[in-house]
Design a protein around this motif. Structure first.
Motif, short mmCIF file in Angstrom:
data_model
loop_
_atom_site.label_atom_id
_atom_site.label_comp_id
_atom_site.label_asym_id
_atom_site.label_seq_id
_atom_site.Cartn_x
_atom_site.Cartn_y
_atom_site.Cartn_z
N SER A 204 6.89 -10.71 -1.99
CA SER A 204 8.08 -9.91 -2.27
C SER A 204 7.67 -8.44 -2.28
N GLY A 205 8.29 -7.66 -3.12
CA GLY A 205 7.94 -6.26 -3.21
C GLY A 205 8.64 -5.62 -4.39
N PRO A 206 8.23 -4.40 -4.77
CA PRO A 206 8.92 -3.68 -5.84
C PRO A 206 10.19 -3.05 -5.29
N TYR A 207 11.34 -3.62 -5.66
CA TYR A 207 12.63 -3.16 -5.17
C TYR A 207 13.36 -2.41 -6.28
N PHE A 208 13.99 -1.28 -5.91
CA PHE A 208 14.63 -0.43 -6.91
C PHE A 208 16.06 -0.07 -6.51
N TYR A 209 16.91 -0.02 -7.51
CA TYR A 209 18.26 0.55 -7.38
C TYR A 209 18.21 1.90 -8.07
N LEU A 210 18.48 2.97 -7.34
CA LEU A 210 18.32 4.32 -7.87
C LEU A 210 19.69 4.89 -8.21
N PRO A 211 20.00 5.05 -9.50
CA PRO A 211 21.35 5.43 -9.90
C PRO A 211 21.59 6.94 -9.93
N LYS A 212 22.87 7.29 -9.81
CA LYS A 212 23.36 8.64 -10.12
C LYS A 212 22.69 9.76 -9.32
N LEU A 213 22.44 9.50 -8.03
CA LEU A 213 21.97 10.56 -7.15
C LEU A 213 23.16 11.39 -6.70
N GLU A 214 23.01 12.71 -6.67
CA GLU A 214 24.13 13.58 -6.35
C GLU A 214 24.01 14.28 -5.01
N ASN A 215 22.87 14.22 -4.37
CA ASN A 215 22.75 14.85 -3.05
C ASN A 215 21.49 14.36 -2.34
N HIS A 216 21.34 14.83 -1.10
CA HIS A 216 20.23 14.37 -0.27
C HIS A 216 18.88 14.84 -0.79
N LEU A 217 18.85 15.96 -1.49
CA LEU A 217 17.59 16.46 -2.01
C LEU A 217 17.06 15.54 -3.11
N GLU A 218 17.95 15.05 -3.95
CA GLU A 218 17.54 14.12 -5.00
C GLU A 218 17.06 12.80 -4.42
N ALA A 219 17.71 12.36 -3.35
CA ALA A 219 17.24 11.15 -2.66
C ALA A 219 15.89 11.39 -2.00
N ARG A 220 15.72 12.57 -1.43
CA ARG A 220 14.45 12.91 -0.79
C ARG A 220 13.32 12.96 -1.82
N LEU A 221 13.63 13.41 -3.02
CA LEU A 221 12.61 13.44 -4.07
C LEU A 221 12.12 12.03 -4.37
N TRP A 222 13.04 11.07 -4.47
CA TRP A 222 12.62 9.69 -4.66
C TRP A 222 11.74 9.23 -3.50
N ASN A 223 12.11 9.62 -2.28
CA ASN A 223 11.30 9.23 -1.13
C ASN A 223 9.89 9.80 -1.25
N ASP A 224 9.78 11.03 -1.72
CA ASP A 224 8.46 11.63 -1.93
C ASP A 224 7.67 10.86 -2.99
N VAL A 225 8.36 10.40 -4.03
CA VAL A 225 7.70 9.60 -5.07
C VAL A 225 7.17 8.30 -4.47
N PHE A 226 7.99 7.64 -3.67
CA PHE A 226 7.55 6.39 -3.03
C PHE A 226 6.35 6.63 -2.13
N ASN A 227 6.41 7.67 -1.32
CA ASN A 227 5.30 7.96 -0.41
C ASN A 227 4.04 8.31 -1.17
N PHE A 228 4.16 9.03 -2.26
CA PHE A 228 3.02 9.39 -3.10
C PHE A 228 2.33 8.15 -3.63
N ASN A 229 3.13 7.12 -3.91
CA ASN A 229 2.57 5.92 -4.53
C ASN A 229 1.96 4.93 -3.55
N PHE A 230 2.03 5.23 -2.24
CA PHE A 230 1.34 4.37 -1.29
C PHE A 230 -0.16 4.33 -1.58
N MET A 231 -0.70 5.43 -2.13
CA MET A 231 -2.13 5.46 -2.43
C MET A 231 -2.48 4.47 -3.53
N PHE A 232 -1.47 4.11 -4.32
CA PHE A 232 -1.71 3.15 -5.40
C PHE A 232 -2.09 1.79 -4.86
N PHE A 233 -1.54 1.45 -3.69
CA PHE A 233 -1.80 0.15 -3.10
C PHE A 233 -3.01 0.20 -2.18
#
Length: 233
Positions: A204-233
């Motif tokens: 499976s995988g770590p799946y997330f529902y990301l609430p209360k995003l108000e624009n593309h920049l906030e969504a992009r920030l989550w994407n940066d968090v996900f990409n940052f955490n690739f090093m964890f694996f």
């Protein structure tokens, strides 16, 4: 991890599972996330207030002009993981132990374990909720009620999705460099640290529902968090 390790302090009281959930490595992991991304988060929250002033003045949201080329081009997103292909019925609930078992066994396709609207975010609820997720991922989640009933996961359970708290919230019981940690990164980081690798091992995988995003920049920030955490694996 960052070269200069951030200083974290836990002010919340010990809970039954805090020693297992709030390990030094886990706390260092979420503190590193906070140090890396919190300044951007705060900036985007301040932009929300400025944007609201524009809306109040009569300006309405519209598509970004510099993204016209993307909108007019054929494109597609990555394929959906196999265990999220069927999402005909989803159920949402708090990370309470008994309710989680009932939700997993309900026959729904997906169970969204909610740290946000469905949960009163007391320190005990948040920490024990993380422990419940650890047990759920490893299929050891069980509960014995005061009336003698025993609850456990069935052979077939719903696919797990986790909903961390929104960007606008803090977790006041943990500070990083003398500032309260982002509740989003706290919920996300603890779940990923304890369960990300285990979920991948189980197909499976770590799946997330990301609430209360108000624009593309906030969504992009989550994407940066996900990409940052690739090093964890």
């Amino acid at each position: 991890m960052s070269v200069n390790q951030p200083k974290y302090v836990v002010s919340g009281p010990d809970t039954v599972s805090s020693a297992l959930v709030l390990t030094p490595d886990a706390l260092a992991f979420i503190a590193d996330l906070h140090q890396t991304f919190n300044a951007t988060r705060v900036d985007y929250l301040q932009r929300r207030a400025k944007r609201q002033v524009e809306f109040d003045a009569g300006n309405v949201p519209d598509f970004l002009e510099n993204m016209t080329r993307v909108r007019d081009t054929d494109w597609k997103v990555a394929s959906t993981p196999s265990d999220l292909q069927k999402r005909w019925v989803e159920i949402t609930g708090p990370v309470d132990r008994k309710m989680m078992i009932n939700a997993f066994n309900s026959g729904s396709n997906v169970f969204m374990a909610d740290f946000e609207d469905a949960l009163s975010p007391t320190w005990i609820n948040v920490v024990e909720g993380q422990k419940n997720l650890i047990d759920a991922v490893r299929r050891t989640l069980s509960f014995d009620s005061s009336d003698g009933k025993h609850y456990k996961l069935g052979d077939q359970i719903a696919t797990l999705m986790v909903r961390p708290r929104g960007w606008h919230l803090n977790e006041k019981h943990v500070s990083v460099n003398d500032a309260p940690i982002s509740a989003s990164l706290f919920d996300f980081g603890l779940f990923l640290f304890h369960n990300g690798t285990e979920l991948l091992k189980r197909g499976s995988g770590p799946y997330f529902y990301l609430p209360k995003l108000e624009n593309h920049l906030e969504a992009r920030l989550w994407n940066d968090v996900f990409n940052f955490n690739f090093m964890f694996f």
